[in-house]
Design an enzyme around this catalytic site. Sequence first.
Site, PDB file in Angstrom:
ATOM      1  N   ASP A 129      -8.412   3.674  36.318  1.00  0.00           N
ATOM      2  CA  ASP A 129      -9.277   4.848  36.412  1.00  0.00           C
ATOM      3  C   ASP A 129     -10.762   4.519  36.215  1.00  0.00           C
ATOM      4  O   ASP A 129     -11.345   4.763  35.156  1.00  0.00           O
ATOM      5  CB  ASP A 129      -8.851   5.940  35.432  1.00  0.00           C
ATOM      6  CG  ASP A 129      -9.336   7.292  35.952  1.00  0.00           C
ATOM      7  OD1 ASP A 129      -8.892   8.332  35.453  1.00  0.00           O
ATOM      8  OD2 ASP A 129     -10.169   7.282  36.882  1.00  0.00           O
ATOM      9  N   ASP A 141     -14.746   5.214  30.000  1.00  0.00           N
ATOM     10  CA  ASP A 141     -13.704   6.154  29.547  1.00  0.00           C
ATOM     11  C   ASP A 141     -12.451   5.390  29.115  1.00  0.00           C
ATOM     12  O   ASP A 141     -11.324   5.773  29.435  1.00  0.00           O
ATOM     13  CB  ASP A 141     -13.362   7.162  30.659  1.00  0.00           C
ATOM     14  CG  ASP A 141     -12.599   8.371  30.101  1.00  0.00           C
ATOM     15  OD1 ASP A 141     -11.971   9.105  30.901  1.00  0.00           O
ATOM     16  OD2 ASP A 141     -12.600   8.560  28.859  1.00  0.00           O
ATOM     17  N   LYS A 154      -9.465   4.340  26.989  1.00  0.00           N
ATOM     18  CA  LYS A 154      -8.624   5.036  25.997  1.00  0.00           C
ATOM     19  C   LYS A 154      -7.189   4.611  26.276  1.00  0.00           C
ATOM     20  O   LYS A 154      -6.888   4.122  27.389  1.00  0.00           O
ATOM     21  CB  LYS A 154      -8.783   6.555  26.140  1.00  0.00           C
ATOM     22  CG  LYS A 154      -8.556   7.080  27.551  1.00  0.00           C
ATOM     23  CD  LYS A 154      -8.846   8.551  27.662  1.00  0.00           C
ATOM     24  CE  LYS A 154      -8.698   9.032  29.090  1.00  0.00           C
ATOM     25  NZ  LYS A 154      -8.951  10.464  29.238  1.00  0.00           N
ATOM     26  N   GLU A 184       1.963   4.324  30.364  1.00  0.00           N
ATOM     27  CA  GLU A 184       0.755   4.230  29.532  1.00  0.00           C
ATOM     28  C   GLU A 184       1.039   3.563  28.182  1.00  0.00           C
ATOM     29  O   GLU A 184       2.105   3.782  27.591  1.00  0.00           O
ATOM     30  CB  GLU A 184       0.229   5.641  29.231  1.00  0.00           C
ATOM     31  CG  GLU A 184      -0.147   6.447  30.429  1.00  0.00           C
ATOM     32  CD  GLU A 184      -0.449   7.886  30.016  1.00  0.00           C
ATOM     33  OE1 GLU A 184      -0.761   8.678  30.898  1.00  0.00           O
ATOM     34  OE2 GLU A 184      -0.397   8.214  28.806  1.00  0.00           O
ATOM     35  N   THR A 229     -13.822  10.862  27.087  1.00  0.00           N
ATOM     36  CA  THR A 229     -12.845  11.654  26.336  1.00  0.00           C
ATOM     37  C   THR A 229     -13.281  11.698  24.879  1.00  0.00           C
ATOM     38  O   THR A 229     -13.585  10.649  24.298  1.00  0.00           O
ATOM     39  CB  THR A 229     -11.458  10.989  26.473  1.00  0.00           C
ATOM     40  OG1 THR A 229     -11.203  10.846  27.866  1.00  0.00           O
ATOM     41  CG2 THR A 229     -10.377  11.814  25.799  1.00  0.00           C
ATOM     42  N   GLU A 277      -4.646   6.103  27.212  1.00  0.00           N
ATOM     43  CA  GLU A 277      -4.048   6.691  28.419  1.00  0.00           C
ATOM     44  C   GLU A 277      -4.422   5.881  29.665  1.00  0.00           C
ATOM     45  O   GLU A 277      -3.707   5.871  30.659  1.00  0.00           O
ATOM     46  CB  GLU A 277      -4.540   8.131  28.654  1.00  0.00           C
ATOM     47  CG  GLU A 277      -4.125   9.140  27.618  1.00  0.00           C
ATOM     48  CD  GLU A 277      -5.136   9.249  26.500  1.00  0.00           C
ATOM     49  OE1 GLU A 277      -5.683   8.189  26.095  1.00  0.00           O
ATOM     50  OE2 GLU A 277      -5.377  10.362  26.013  1.00  0.00           O
ATOM     51  N   ASN A 278      -5.574   5.213  29.627  1.00  0.00           N
ATOM     52  CA  ASN A 278      -6.017   4.442  30.799  1.00  0.00           C
ATOM     53  C   ASN A 278      -5.655   2.974  30.699  1.00  0.00           C
ATOM     54  O   ASN A 278      -6.077   2.170  31.522  1.00  0.00           O
ATOM     55  CB  ASN A 278      -7.535   4.578  30.970  1.00  0.00           C
ATOM     56  CG  ASN A 278      -7.902   5.937  31.560  1.00  0.00           C
ATOM     57  OD1 ASN A 278      -7.070   6.590  32.192  1.00  0.00           O
ATOM     58  ND2 ASN A 278      -9.115   6.380  31.318  1.00  0.00           N
ATOM     59  N   SER A 305      -9.240  15.829  38.478  1.00  0.00           N
ATOM     60  CA  SER A 305      -9.865  17.086  38.923  1.00  0.00           C
ATOM     61  C   SER A 305      -9.981  17.090  40.444  1.00  0.00           C
ATOM     62  O   SER A 305      -9.949  18.139  41.071  1.00  0.00           O
ATOM     63  CB  SER A 305     -11.242  17.248  38.288  1.00  0.00           C
ATOM     64  OG  SER A 305     -11.938  16.036  38.356  1.00  0.00           O
ATOM     65  N   TYR A 306     -10.109  15.912  41.069  1.00  0.00           N
ATOM     66  CA  TYR A 306     -10.138  15.954  42.548  1.00  0.00           C
ATOM     67  C   TYR A 306      -9.287  14.849  43.160  1.00  0.00           C
ATOM     68  O   TYR A 306      -9.550  14.365  44.245  1.00  0.00           O
ATOM     69  CB  TYR A 306     -11.581  15.875  43.056  1.00  0.00           C
ATOM     70  CG  TYR A 306     -12.393  14.751  42.459  1.00  0.00           C
ATOM     71  CD1 TYR A 306     -13.047  14.904  41.226  1.00  0.00           C
ATOM     72  CD2 TYR A 306     -12.490  13.512  43.101  1.00  0.00           C
ATOM     73  CE1 TYR A 306     -13.769  13.867  40.666  1.00  0.00           C
ATOM     74  CE2 TYR A 306     -13.217  12.469  42.541  1.00  0.00           C
ATOM     75  CZ  TYR A 306     -13.852  12.658  41.321  1.00  0.00           C
ATOM     76  OH  TYR A 306     -14.557  11.622  40.767  1.00  0.00           O
ATOM     77  N   ALA A 335       1.665   0.247  38.170  1.00  0.00           N
ATOM     78  CA  ALA A 335       2.053  -0.269  36.845  1.00  0.00           C
ATOM     79  C   ALA A 335       3.301   0.506  36.429  1.00  0.00           C
ATOM     80  O   ALA A 335       3.212   1.690  36.114  1.00  0.00           O
ATOM     81  CB  ALA A 335       0.922  -0.060  35.856  1.00  0.00           C
TER      82      ALA A 335
END
Length: 320
Positions: free
Chosen positions: A174, A156, A158, A117, A211, A160-161, A42-43, A113
Amino acid sequence: WKDKGAAVGLREEYDASGQLVLKQVKKGVRDFVFGRTLGEGSYSTVLLATDRQTLKEYAVKILDKKHIIKEKKIKYVNIEKDALNQLIEHPGIIRLFYTFQDSSSLYYVLEEASGGELLGVLKKIGSFDEECTRFYGAQILTAIEHMHERGVIHRDLKPENVLLDDQMHIKITDFGTAKLLPDPRKPVGPPKPYDPTVEEESTRARSFVGTAEYVSPELLTDKSACKASDLWAFGCIIYQLLAGRPPFKAGNEYQTFQKIVGLDYEFPPGFPPAARDLIERLLVLDPQRRLSIEHIKNHEFFDGIKWGRGLWRQKAPRLK
Ligand SMILES: NC(=O)c1nn(CC2CCNCC2)c2c1CCc1cnc(N=C3C=CCC=C3)nc1-2
């Protein structure tokens, strides 16, 4: 925002007498060739970048200063940098080499990396067999153990991370939503004066929810995350590697949350019994009754895993 690390390079310059001198300078944007986008937040934006001098590849996370101030995310930015600085040198955690800034942005120069993912690999093959789940689960668990020993809760976790390096070993990333527990060795300082540009810690801690599919029940009911919240997410990840889908997934976030607080999930037929037993001891509503990391390591599902540095030297099992 104090920059971190010896991001220094050498620049050839001529002094007043025309003598060639090598000047030590801090690395900056000009020292990199930026490539493709690896991710957008988001940022923040994460770009692949090559150091012009060393040709080493990095993942550079770029944060827009104006947006951070407008959204009162200064605390998140500092928490991420502090978390990454505390998690130095663990093979399972993306490394922060150094930071720098210019008038508009903050830059984190992070380890890249190249394997992408874990979720991407899982989607490609559908689900992992027990051997692969055991190996990747063990690597993820030792990275979580390293975070928790240093008072960092990821909040968080998951697939994806969980990234993969060129040896197909994991790298957790993250930490922008991490929670840093107060360092028991440091005395608590005086309360800070109110600053309208900074989101209060209590608000920050309360306002964040991870998430949907991996959020722990305590985060949904009393808004507080603890180390055991990361172990709830770990249980969801182990389930997902073997089943090919997360345990709690519904048509929308609200229905997913209802399944979580109602512990409403089941195992597909043929789910390996040892993995089922482990997951049933992790997906426990009361965080205090969830297995500890030590107990997880001794669980029969992880029989045969050598928990030392050997785990990071051995070849990753072929994903089939
Ligand atoms: N938010 C971050 O800090 C971050 N985000 N990415 C890319 C995201 C893509 C979506 N899933 C989560 C990660 C990274 C980092 C850290 C540093 C980092 C290092 N290497 C990669 N590598 C990738 C390679 C291929 C596809 C995606 C990422 N990515 C990152």
